[in-house]
Scaffold this active site. Structure first.
Site, PDB file in Angstrom:
ATOM      1  N   LYS A  57      50.759 -78.418 -49.564  1.00  0.00           N
ATOM      2  CA  LYS A  57      49.820 -78.258 -48.445  1.00  0.00           C
ATOM      3  C   LYS A  57      48.888 -79.447 -48.241  1.00  0.00           C
ATOM      4  O   LYS A  57      47.808 -79.320 -47.661  1.00  0.00           O
ATOM      5  CB  LYS A  57      48.991 -76.959 -48.569  1.00  0.00           C
ATOM      6  CG  LYS A  57      49.789 -75.699 -48.856  1.00  0.00           C
ATOM      7  CD  LYS A  57      51.073 -75.592 -48.109  1.00  0.00           C
ATOM      8  CE  LYS A  57      50.879 -75.325 -46.626  1.00  0.00           C
ATOM      9  NZ  LYS A  57      52.237 -75.279 -45.958  1.00  0.00           N
ATOM     10  N   HIS A 117      57.096 -81.675 -55.291  1.00  0.00           N
ATOM     11  CA  HIS A 117      55.709 -81.365 -55.662  1.00  0.00           C
ATOM     12  C   HIS A 117      55.475 -81.527 -57.166  1.00  0.00           C
ATOM     13  O   HIS A 117      54.474 -81.052 -57.690  1.00  0.00           O
ATOM     14  CB  HIS A 117      55.362 -79.925 -55.251  1.00  0.00           C
ATOM     15  CG  HIS A 117      55.475 -79.663 -53.784  1.00  0.00           C
ATOM     16  ND1 HIS A 117      54.804 -80.404 -52.841  1.00  0.00           N
ATOM     17  CD2 HIS A 117      56.176 -78.746 -53.095  1.00  0.00           C
ATOM     18  CE1 HIS A 117      55.094 -79.935 -51.627  1.00  0.00           C
ATOM     19  NE2 HIS A 117      55.925 -78.924 -51.760  1.00  0.00           N
ATOM     20  N   SER A 148      44.734 -73.999 -46.737  1.00  0.00           N
ATOM     21  CA  SER A 148      46.067 -74.128 -46.162  1.00  0.00           C
ATOM     22  C   SER A 148      47.103 -73.379 -47.009  1.00  0.00           C
ATOM     23  O   SER A 148      47.967 -72.667 -46.488  1.00  0.00           O
ATOM     24  CB  SER A 148      46.431 -75.613 -46.081  1.00  0.00           C
ATOM     25  OG  SER A 148      47.688 -75.789 -45.477  1.00  0.00           O
TER      26      SER A 148
HETATM   27  P1  A3P Z   1      46.677 -76.579 -42.349  1.00  0.00           P
HETATM   28  O1  A3P Z   1      47.192 -75.327 -42.982  1.00  0.00           O
HETATM   29  O2  A3P Z   1      45.281 -76.906 -42.776  1.00  0.00           O
HETATM   30  O3  A3P Z   1      46.814 -76.580 -40.866  1.00  0.00           O
HETATM   31  P2  A3P Z   1      52.422 -79.397 -46.223  1.00  0.00           P
HETATM   32  O4  A3P Z   1      53.314 -80.021 -45.224  1.00  0.00           O
HETATM   33  O5  A3P Z   1      52.164 -80.241 -47.419  1.00  0.00           O
HETATM   34  O6  A3P Z   1      52.832 -78.009 -46.522  1.00  0.00           O
HETATM   35  O7  A3P Z   1      50.975 -79.330 -45.535  1.00  0.00           O
HETATM   36  C1  A3P Z   1      50.747 -78.479 -44.459  1.00  0.00           C
HETATM   37  C2  A3P Z   1      49.415 -78.842 -43.841  1.00  0.00           C
HETATM   38  O8  A3P Z   1      49.545 -80.092 -43.139  1.00  0.00           O
HETATM   39  C3  A3P Z   1      48.998 -77.809 -42.817  1.00  0.00           C
HETATM   40  O9  A3P Z   1      47.569 -77.785 -42.866  1.00  0.00           O
HETATM   41  C4  A3P Z   1      49.530 -78.434 -41.544  1.00  0.00           C
HETATM   42  O10 A3P Z   1      48.954 -77.940 -40.366  1.00  0.00           O
HETATM   43  C5  A3P Z   1      49.167 -79.893 -41.784  1.00  0.00           C
HETATM   44  N1  A3P Z   1      49.895 -80.796 -40.882  1.00  0.00           N
HETATM   45  C6  A3P Z   1      51.212 -80.881 -40.667  1.00  0.00           C
HETATM   46  N2  A3P Z   1      51.489 -81.778 -39.715  1.00  0.00           N
HETATM   47  C7  A3P Z   1      50.305 -82.286 -39.313  1.00  0.00           C
HETATM   48  C8  A3P Z   1      49.916 -83.258 -38.319  1.00  0.00           C
HETATM   49  N3  A3P Z   1      50.802 -83.864 -37.548  1.00  0.00           N
HETATM   50  N4  A3P Z   1      48.599 -83.523 -38.204  1.00  0.00           N
HETATM   51  C9  A3P Z   1      47.682 -82.909 -38.975  1.00  0.00           C
HETATM   52  N5  A3P Z   1      47.980 -81.982 -39.905  1.00  0.00           N
HETATM   53  C10 A3P Z   1      49.278 -81.673 -40.073  1.00  0.00           C
END
Ligand code: A3P
Length: 301
Positions: A57, A117, A148
């Site tokens: 996340k 991870h 998140s």
């Molecule tokens: P949030 O839950 O705070 O919105 P991962 O990919 O490591 O699982 O992380 C997911 C987090 O990255 C989520 O955060 C998601 O919305 C955010 N995320 C993914 N793409 C993004 C983008 N283009 N800009 C900003 N945040 C992004």
């Protein structure tokens, strides 16, 4: 060894996890291969492998998309991100008798795009510096990571991974009982190696502030020279709003409920969830571990 753990506290169910190589990983039967630990020691990386590594996340999907577009000169793929990248710790590393060779990571063609991870010490890395793969590590402030992560585990539904409150989850997280262990233990070893030539250390908050600059940084790290126009195009296509238009490509496919990897995409959402007391606990247990390391995060306003 491989062992399923279900931590519970009081009347709620905690995250379902398995011990893999001594690390707690989320357990969604049957995706984890029980022979993984044995195979890991003989897995060979390639010079053109790309690993996106994170504590979950922290912006994995975002950087996966950026890297993909860099390799494809700004072209947006119609395929789900999970088909384009293998999740290393959930992959079968070698073919077994009777398998289609392509199911195993060892037989995939180059370049292999992988997300992972794992902590630093479990990532396969060639001893020979000259032919080492590329590793892009992405870190994000731990309070937003916890928020998140909470939404993500909750999105598997009441029978899924976790059915407690945010407070319950945050306590698991801050005590290192969540998947992939204590956040600071994960981030710091990568931060220490940030100047290694085959490692690029990025921060989610920096990407938010200047995506163009960071897309260029990533492309330079990968030795992909792109025109200013293509870099600008990728930066635009990788904003949260643009990626959200292709939400289907950013959902978890191997689970029935199809949890989304894009939720809110902001810095500082933790302020809507944390009590003053919980925030203090995170500062004392996690943020304080960064003191003296030179690593700091923007927690938003
Ligand atoms: P949030 O839950 O705070 O919105 P991962 O990919 O490591 O699982 O992380 C997911 C987090 O990255 C989520 O955060 C998601 O919305 C955010 N995320 C993914 N793409 C993004 C983008 N283009 N800009 C900003 N945040 C992004």
């Amino acid at each position: 060894g491989f062992q399923v753990i279900q931590e519970s506290e009081g009347d709620f169910k905690g995250p379902r996890q398995a011990l893999l190589c001594g690390v707690r990983v989320p357990f969604y039967a049957p995706v984890i291969d029980t022979d993984f630990e044995k195979d890991l020691s003989r897995f060979e990386t390639r010079e053109d492998d790309v690993f996106i590594v994170t504590y979950p996340k922290s912006g994995t999907t975002w950087v996966q998309e950026i890297v993909w577009q860099i390799y494809h000169n700004g072209k947006v793929s119609r395929k789900n991100i999970e088909e384009r990248y293998a999740q290393f710790e959930k992959s079968q590393l070698f073919p077994r008798p009777g398998d289609e060779p392509a199911v195993a990571l060892s037989s995939r063609p180059s370049p292999r795009f992988m997300k992972c991870h794992f902590p630093y010490h479990l990532l396969p890395m060639s001893q020979n510096e000259a032919n080492r793969s590329k590793y892009i590590y992405v870190a994000r402030n731990p309070k937003d990571v916890a928020v998140s992560y909470f939404h993500f585990v909750r999105s598997f539904g009441p029978d899924g991974d976790f059915n407690g409150t945010f407070e319950n989850f945050a306590n698991f997280f801050v005590n290192g009982k969540g998947s992939y262990g204590l956040w600071s233990d994960h981030v710091l070893p990568w931060w220490k190696r940030r100047n290694d030539p085959h490692i690029l250390f990025l921060k989610y908050e920096d990407l938010k502030k200047d995506l163009y600059f960071n897309v260029r940084r990533v492309s330079e790290f990968l030795n992909k020279s792109l025109s200013e126009d293509v870099i600008a195009k990728i930066a635009h296509q990788c904003t949260f709003g643009e990626m959200k238009k292709n939400s289907d490509n950013f959902s978890v496919k191997d689970i029935d409920s199809k949890p989304l990897l894009l939720r809110k995409g902001q810095i500082g959402d933790w302020r809507n969830y944390f009590s003053a007391e919980l925030s203090k606990k995170f500062d004392e247990i996690l943020v304080s571990k960064l003191e003296g390391s030179g690593l700091s995060f923007d927690f938003g306003t």
